[in-house]
Design a protein around this motif. Structure first.
Motif: not given
Length: 203
Positions: A39-46, A114-119, A126-127, A161-170
């Protein structure tokens, strides 16, 4: 210098992000091997932790969990009740709470540039996901689904893999929010510590 946060605003933000987590949980899930849906929960939680900070991010997830435990059908698939917290996905739900808090704690300590840098925000998410969501999620599968750790890893690794993509979006969304509202987190932790040393009020 940022101003003190309004408690009413904090409550509204916590409630809004709890609703966001619920909405992401109720979106159609992708069924994969094992008892845990994607699900997309991880995206919203983080995102809650990255945008609101450690304390408010934790409270947003806690409000979501409390609502689901109280009977609101807001867990994945529209599930509700305390039985969900005793099921095979319980470890992931507990992991959500701690991951939001850790992600928020890391982001709060980032230099403001750093807050304006998504990295940096991506790495914080991810951590946090790896330390708490995946680890406690596998522990829940071992305890509640009676899997071995090897079997739990076979289930959990599908989500990486999904979590990596969701963290990119987050990270992209959180970066946009911090650009638009640079004072949303309040003062950086380092600035608050320095202010306390100097005897000046901290926001």
């Amino acid at each position: 210098m940022s101003t003190r946060r309004n408690p009413g605003t904090d409550i509204a933000l916590v409630a809004a992000f709890a609703a966001l987590i619920a909405a992401c949980a109720l979106l159609p899930a992708i069924k994969v091997a094992g008892p845990v849906p994607v699900t997309l929960q991880t995206f919203a939680v983080l995102l809650s932790g990255a945008v609101l900070g450690s304390r408010r991010g934790f409270l947003a997830v806690l409000l979501y969990v409390a609502g689901g435990a109280a009977g609101l059908p807001i867990f994945s698939g529209g599930a509700a009740g305390l039985a969900v917290l005793a099921g095979p996905t319980a470890g992931y739900i507990v992991g959500f709470l701690l991951a939001a808090a850790l992600c928020g704690a890391i982001v709060e300590r980032l230099p403001r540039r750093s807050l304006v840098s998504p990295i940096a925000i991506f790495l914080a998410g991810l951590i946090s996901s790896a330390v708490f969501i995946h680890t406690l999620g596998m522990a829940g599968l071992v305890l509640r689904a009676h899997l071995t750790w090897a079997q739990a890893w076979d289930v959990d690794k599908i989500f990486w893999i999904g979590d990596v993509l969701k963290n990119v979006a987050m990270a992209l969304v959180a970066t946009a929010v911090h650009r638009a509202f640079p004072d949303l987190l309040g003062r950086p932790v380092a600035a608050r510590t320095e202010a306390q040393r100097e005897g000046t009020p901290a926001a």
